[in-house]
Design a protein around this motif. Structure first.
Motif, short mmCIF file in Angstrom:
data_model
loop_
_atom_site.label_atom_id
_atom_site.label_comp_id
_atom_site.label_asym_id
_atom_site.label_seq_id
_atom_site.Cartn_x
_atom_site.Cartn_y
_atom_site.Cartn_z
N LYS A 57 2.09 -5.71 -12.62
CA LYS A 57 0.92 -5.50 -11.75
C LYS A 57 0.76 -6.60 -10.70
N ARG A 107 -2.97 2.98 -0.71
CA ARG A 107 -3.77 1.76 -0.61
C ARG A 107 -2.88 0.53 -0.50
N SER A 108 -1.81 0.54 -1.28
CA SER A 108 -0.90 -0.62 -1.22
C SER A 108 -0.19 -0.68 0.14
N GLY A 155 4.45 -1.80 -6.49
CA GLY A 155 5.36 -2.38 -5.50
C GLY A 155 6.73 -1.72 -5.48
N SER A 158 1.51 -6.23 -7.40
CA SER A 158 0.97 -5.60 -6.19
C SER A 158 0.17 -4.35 -6.54
N GLY A 159 -0.59 -4.42 -7.59
CA GLY A 159 -1.45 -3.30 -7.93
C GLY A 159 -0.86 -2.44 -9.02
N ASP A 219 3.59 -1.39 -11.88
CA ASP A 219 3.42 -2.09 -10.61
C ASP A 219 3.80 -1.14 -9.49
N THR A 234 -2.68 -1.83 2.99
CA THR A 234 -3.32 -3.15 2.90
C THR A 234 -2.27 -4.24 2.76
N THR A 235 -1.60 -4.29 1.61
CA THR A 235 -0.66 -5.39 1.37
C THR A 235 0.56 -5.29 2.29
N TYR A 236 1.07 -4.07 2.44
CA TYR A 236 2.34 -3.90 3.16
C TYR A 236 2.12 -3.28 4.53
N VAL A 270 6.55 1.33 -3.35
CA VAL A 270 6.48 0.97 -1.93
C VAL A 270 7.88 0.63 -1.41
#
Lengths: 224, 101
Positions: A130, A147-148, B58, A132-133, B56, A151-153, B61
């Motif tokens: 977890k 959302r990721s 990530g 990055s969420g 996660d 915001t983050t990326y 992504v």
């Protein structure tokens, strides 16, 4: 390595097994099929199997994108190029050429596989969770991913748009026909002819890159 | 709950190896390109598996970005292949040794 049914229900295990067999069979087909069209269709099979595995792993958005982008766009692009170039000739995969050229890759591939499996013998998944969420939780997969991403990326996401623009421009530049040297007596590109020729009605004479010029351009380049 | 993550990772390793071998064995440029897609997809499967195992987002992504890069790569790569084929009919990867400065 735990057994297939260690943490899974029977339907999940069956789904994984079927999808895995489909993936490996398609991958072998890509490598072994002589006809590029058949290889592309086997690639579709593998990509669909991987999309099924994405659904199994709670990545629904990526499964949909996998089908739309890979099988819907990329493989169709492959097939377009195969049809356009007429390169669907048979190729002997293991027949001609040096034997070593065929044998050494097989050895290297087996070595890579054995090495990965040996290295990962005990510790398959390590790392922080977890960061990055959370992937699972109250939110759905699409909400969490969106959302990721936004915001983050956000910056990498915007940079990809620049990448796509560069790729499109590069494709256009590569697809242009090579510059035609005007023959003696012919007007250079872009010059407007004073009086249109009487014989055939040619649209856009001064364009130079027009579709009407395509045929004789092709023969000129090939014969060079 | 799906099967243990290690099964997915083994499958991804197998797919990657098949793609790597195909890239080295085949001489048709288009099929070599397809093998690259195979390797990219094996990496994607690994990413998603780690995303699930570590809970996660990530990893997913990262797969998203890999998809974008793969699309761009295919567009440019096929453009190059079409440009090569336009000059030489029936070019394989072995024929590209004529490329010199």
């Amino acid at each position: 390595m735990p057994t297939l049914l260690a943490a899974a229900t029977l339907p999940d295990a069956i789904t994984f097994a079927v999808a895995a067999v489909i993936c490996v069979a398609g991958a072998l087909g890509v490598v072994l099929m002589r006809n590029p069209v058949h290889a592309a269709l086997n690639l579709v099979m593998t990509l669909f199997g991987i999309a099924v595995l994405f659904v199994e792993e709670d990545a629904q958005f990526l499964a949909a994108v996998q089908v739309i982008v890979y099988t819907g766009a990329i493989v169709v692009l492959f097939l377009f190029v195969i049809m356009l170039l007429g390169v669907d000739r048979q190729e002997q995969v293991f027949a001609d050429g040096f034997v070593a050229q065929r044998l050494v890759p097989l050895l290297l591939g087996a070595l890579v596989l054995v090495e990965v499996l040996l290295l990962a013998h005990q510790h398959w998944v390590t790392g922080a969770a977890k960061v990055s969420g959370a992937a699972r939780g109250t939110r759905t997969n699409v909400v969490a991913l969106g959302r990721s991403l936004f915001t983050t990326y956000l910056l990498p996401f915007e940079v990809t748009s620049a990448l796509l623009v560069v790729a499109v421009i590069g494709a256009v530049v590569l697809a242009r026909r090579p510059h035609r040297v005007p023959e003696p007596g012919e007007l250079p590109d872009g010059a407007v002819r004073a009086a249109p020729p009487a014989e055939p009605p040619v649209p856009s004479v001064g364009g130079g890159e027009g579709a009407a010029d395509g045929a004789d351009d092709e023969t000129k380049v090939v014969s060079r | 709950m799906s099967v243990h993550a290690s099964w997915y990772l083994v499958l991804a390793a197998v797919l990657f190896s098949i793609g790597a071998v195909g890239l080295l064995v085949r001489r048709n440029v288009l099929v070599m390109f397809m093998c690259i897609e195979l390797m990219l997809n094996a990496a994607n499967l690994t990413f998603v598996t780690f995303s699930r195992a570590l809970n996660d987002i990530g990893g997913q992504v990262a797969v998203f970005f890999v998809l974008v890069v793969a699309a761009a790569e295919v567009v440019v790569g096929l453009g190059i292949i079409v440009a090569i084929y336009r000059r030489r009919v029936g070019a394989t990867a072995d024929d590209a040794h004529i490329l010199k400065g």
